[in-house]
Design a protein around this motif. Sequence first.
Motif, PDB file in Angstrom:
ATOM      1  N   TYR A 285       0.853  -1.180   0.057  1.00 59.91           N
ATOM      2  CA  TYR A 285       0.065   0.003  -0.147  1.00 59.91           C
ATOM      3  C   TYR A 285       0.889   1.356   0.030  1.00 59.91           C
ATOM      4  N   THR A 286       0.548   2.394  -0.938  1.00 59.69           N
ATOM      5  CA  THR A 286       1.036   3.508  -0.630  1.00 59.69           C
ATOM      6  C   THR A 286       0.425   4.227   0.743  1.00 59.69           C
ATOM      7  N   ARG A 287       1.233   5.312   1.016  1.00 56.76           N
ATOM      8  CA  ARG A 287       0.553   5.876   2.373  1.00 56.76           C
ATOM      9  C   ARG A 287      -0.663   6.513   1.916  1.00 56.76           C
ATOM     10  N   GLU A 288      -1.030   6.885   0.771  1.00 63.10           N
ATOM     11  CA  GLU A 288      -1.932   7.660   0.312  1.00 63.10           C
ATOM     12  C   GLU A 288      -3.247   6.611   0.029  1.00 63.10           C
ATOM     13  N   ALA A 289      -2.901   5.752  -0.478  1.00 63.24           N
ATOM     14  CA  ALA A 289      -3.779   4.579  -0.579  1.00 63.24           C
ATOM     15  C   ALA A 289      -4.524   4.028   0.650  1.00 63.24           C
ATOM     16  N   LEU A 290      -3.596   3.630   1.498  1.00 57.48           N
ATOM     17  CA  LEU A 290      -4.093   3.153   3.003  1.00 57.48           C
ATOM     18  C   LEU A 290      -4.843   4.353   3.722  1.00 57.48           C
ATOM     19  N   ALA A 291      -4.489   5.633   3.683  1.00 59.36           N
ATOM     20  CA  ALA A 291      -5.094   6.649   4.098  1.00 59.36           C
ATOM     21  C   ALA A 291      -6.398   6.853   3.682  1.00 59.36           C
TER      22      ALA A 291
ATOM     23  N   ILE B 200      -8.728   8.956   6.269  1.00 59.49           N
ATOM     24  CA  ILE B 200      -7.817   9.926   6.641  1.00 59.49           C
ATOM     25  C   ILE B 200      -6.910  10.640   6.152  1.00 59.49           C
ATOM     26  N   SER B 201      -6.280  11.412   6.239  1.00 60.73           N
ATOM     27  CA  SER B 201      -5.378  12.221   5.285  1.00 60.73           C
ATOM     28  C   SER B 201      -4.024  11.475   5.337  1.00 60.73           C
ATOM     29  N   ASP B 202      -3.245  11.364   4.299  1.00 61.51           N
ATOM     30  CA  ASP B 202      -1.996  10.716   4.093  1.00 61.51           C
ATOM     31  C   ASP B 202      -1.033  11.506   5.130  1.00 61.51           C
TER      32      ASP B 202
ATOM     33  N   ILE C 182       1.116   9.062  12.268  1.00 60.18           N
ATOM     34  CA  ILE C 182       0.923   8.025  12.892  1.00 60.18           C
ATOM     35  C   ILE C 182       2.054   7.160  13.054  1.00 60.18           C
ATOM     36  N   GLU C 183       2.490   7.018  11.696  1.00 58.87           N
ATOM     37  CA  GLU C 183       3.552   6.050  11.508  1.00 58.87           C
ATOM     38  C   GLU C 183       4.680   6.500  12.237  1.00 58.87           C
ATOM     39  N   THR C 184       5.099   7.865  12.165  1.00 59.66           N
ATOM     40  CA  THR C 184       6.279   8.252  12.676  1.00 59.66           C
ATOM     41  C   THR C 184       6.258   8.601  14.171  1.00 59.66           C
ATOM     42  N   GLY C 185       5.055   8.382  14.745  1.00 57.65           N
ATOM     43  CA  GLY C 185       4.727   8.436  16.201  1.00 57.65           C
ATOM     44  C   GLY C 185       4.578   9.853  16.522  1.00 57.65           C
ATOM     45  N   SER C 186       4.597  10.628  15.947  1.00 58.67           N
ATOM     46  CA  SER C 186       4.419  12.289  16.448  1.00 58.67           C
ATOM     47  C   SER C 186       3.059  12.505  16.859  1.00 58.67           C
ATOM     48  N   ARG C 187       2.040  11.568  16.506  1.00 57.07           N
ATOM     49  CA  ARG C 187       0.694  11.919  16.779  1.00 57.07           C
ATOM     50  C   ARG C 187      -0.138  10.530  17.008  1.00 57.07           C
ATOM     51  N   GLY C 188      -0.782  10.418  17.902  1.00 56.67           N
ATOM     52  CA  GLY C 188      -1.882   9.459  18.465  1.00 56.67           C
ATOM     53  C   GLY C 188      -2.905   9.204  17.777  1.00 56.67           C
TER      54      GLY C 188
END
Length: 110
Positions: free
Chosen positions: A19-25, A30-32, A38-44
Amino acid sequence: MPNKLAGQRIMKSREKQHYTREALAERIGISDKYLYEIETGSRGFSAEILCRLSNALSVSCDYIIMGEEKEHRGMENLISALEMVEPKYRSRMREILRILCEMCASIRIQ
């Protein structure tokens, strides 16, 4: 720290399934940019987003949060893979699976 580890597991699962990040989002609504955070852990993320991610990636919520995969998800992974088969090939897939089941049954009997 827990957000970062969960984010890494989400990213690994996403990449494993190509999956690309855009496709999964888009798939989970949700937005990419939010998925990147979320993936970088900077946001819950909420329990609702966790469930959407879990379903879209065919992994358990336990795996995303704790790193532990439950065995019952294997069937869900199989169903998810079969859903990707083009409709015109589904009858062939059913026949192949029927043959495989018969082969497994005959091996158990011997």
